[in-house]
Design a protein around this motif. Structure first.
Motif, PDB file in Angstrom:
ATOM      1  N   VAL A  11       0.855  -1.186   0.000  1.00  0.00           N
ATOM      2  CA  VAL A  11       0.000   0.000   0.000  1.00  0.00           C
ATOM      3  C   VAL A  11       0.887   1.230   0.000  1.00  0.00           C
ATOM      4  O   VAL A  11       1.816   1.328   0.807  1.00  0.00           O
ATOM      5  CB  VAL A  11      -0.911   0.036   1.252  1.00  0.00           C
ATOM      6  N   ARG A  13       0.616   5.734  -0.933  1.00  0.00           N
ATOM      7  CA  ARG A  13      -0.335   6.823  -1.136  1.00  0.00           C
ATOM      8  C   ARG A  13       0.289   7.953  -1.939  1.00  0.00           C
ATOM      9  O   ARG A  13       1.506   8.019  -2.112  1.00  0.00           O
ATOM     10  CB  ARG A  13      -0.805   7.351   0.215  1.00  0.00           C
ATOM     11  N   GLY A  49      -7.437   0.662  -5.787  1.00  0.00           N
ATOM     12  CA  GLY A  49      -7.250   1.727  -4.810  1.00  0.00           C
ATOM     13  C   GLY A  49      -8.288   2.812  -4.932  1.00  0.00           C
ATOM     14  O   GLY A  49      -9.396   2.595  -5.410  1.00  0.00           O
ATOM     15  N   HIS A  53      -4.601   6.610  -2.922  1.00  0.00           N
ATOM     16  CA  HIS A  53      -3.693   5.514  -2.598  1.00  0.00           C
ATOM     17  C   HIS A  53      -3.918   4.311  -3.502  1.00  0.00           C
ATOM     18  O   HIS A  53      -4.947   4.210  -4.178  1.00  0.00           O
ATOM     19  CB  HIS A  53      -3.812   5.111  -1.124  1.00  0.00           C
ATOM     20  N   VAL A  54      -2.930   3.412  -3.477  1.00  0.00           N
ATOM     21  CA  VAL A  54      -2.935   2.221  -4.323  1.00  0.00           C
ATOM     22  C   VAL A  54      -2.624   0.999  -3.470  1.00  0.00           C
ATOM     23  O   VAL A  54      -1.795   1.064  -2.560  1.00  0.00           O
ATOM     24  CB  VAL A  54      -1.879   2.352  -5.447  1.00  0.00           C
ATOM     25  N   HIS A  55      -3.294  -0.113  -3.780  1.00  0.00           N
ATOM     26  CA  HIS A  55      -3.015  -1.422  -3.184  1.00  0.00           C
ATOM     27  C   HIS A  55      -2.554  -2.355  -4.296  1.00  0.00           C
ATOM     28  O   HIS A  55      -3.113  -2.330  -5.399  1.00  0.00           O
ATOM     29  CB  HIS A  55      -4.287  -2.042  -2.597  1.00  0.00           C
ATOM     30  N   GLN A 117     -12.344  -1.846  -2.591  1.00  0.00           N
ATOM     31  CA  GLN A 117     -11.842  -0.592  -2.052  1.00  0.00           C
ATOM     32  C   GLN A 117     -12.867   0.540  -2.087  1.00  0.00           C
ATOM     33  O   GLN A 117     -13.018   1.274  -1.118  1.00  0.00           O
ATOM     34  CB  GLN A 117     -10.569  -0.157  -2.796  1.00  0.00           C
TER      35      GLN A 117
END
Length: 150
Positions: A11, A13, A49, A53-55, A117
């Protein structure tokens, strides 16, 4: 011959958690991140995400440390995002990231979590989510640095 596998939920951001990932173009970003991972011989199971942010859920080859992988993801995608007119307000990624190791049997759970998400963040802020991840994984939160980029 050595046999290894490393699965990570990663994760990170945007700078200052600014909502600069444009929803209409987020799939382009995810495809770009997928390409970076593929070029580094990583297996990507899911990317998703929100605007800030990104997962990712990935497995890394034994020759690639997590920190190096995330550095490449953030550096290469930052250059691409800043040059891309579809992301006009993107200023960079935040300084920190989180990477949690899992086993293959956790794959469906993590992939499902990433897929949900948008629904998840109707109830929980990114700061709440990030803090919970850290605490669940036994990482002490230092408030002086938590989600701060300067």
């Amino acid at each position: 011959m050595s046999y290894t596998t490393s699965y990570y939920h990663i994760v990170f951001r945007t700078y200052r958690s600014e909502p600069t990932i444009v929803a209409d173009h987020e799939r382009e970003l995810y495809a770009y991140l997928y390409g970076i991972a593929r070029n580094l011989r990583c297996q990507t199971y899911r990317i998703g995400g929100m605007s800030d942010h990104v997962h990712l859920f990935v497995s890394l080859p034994s020759t690639l440390p997590l920190a190096e992988f995330v550095q490449r993801l953030k550096t290469d995608s930052s250059k691409w995002l800043k040059a891309n007119p579809d992301f006009p307000h993107f200023r960079g990624w935040g300084h920190e990231y989180a990477g949690f190791s899992y086993s293959l049997r956790d794959k469906d759970m993590i992939v499902g979590y990433i897929m949900r998400q948008k629904e998840h963040h109707r109830r929980v802020t990114f700061a709440e989510e990030y803090r919970a991840f850290l605490e669940e994984n036994g990482i002490a939160v230092d408030e002086r640095y938590f989600l701060k980029d300067e």
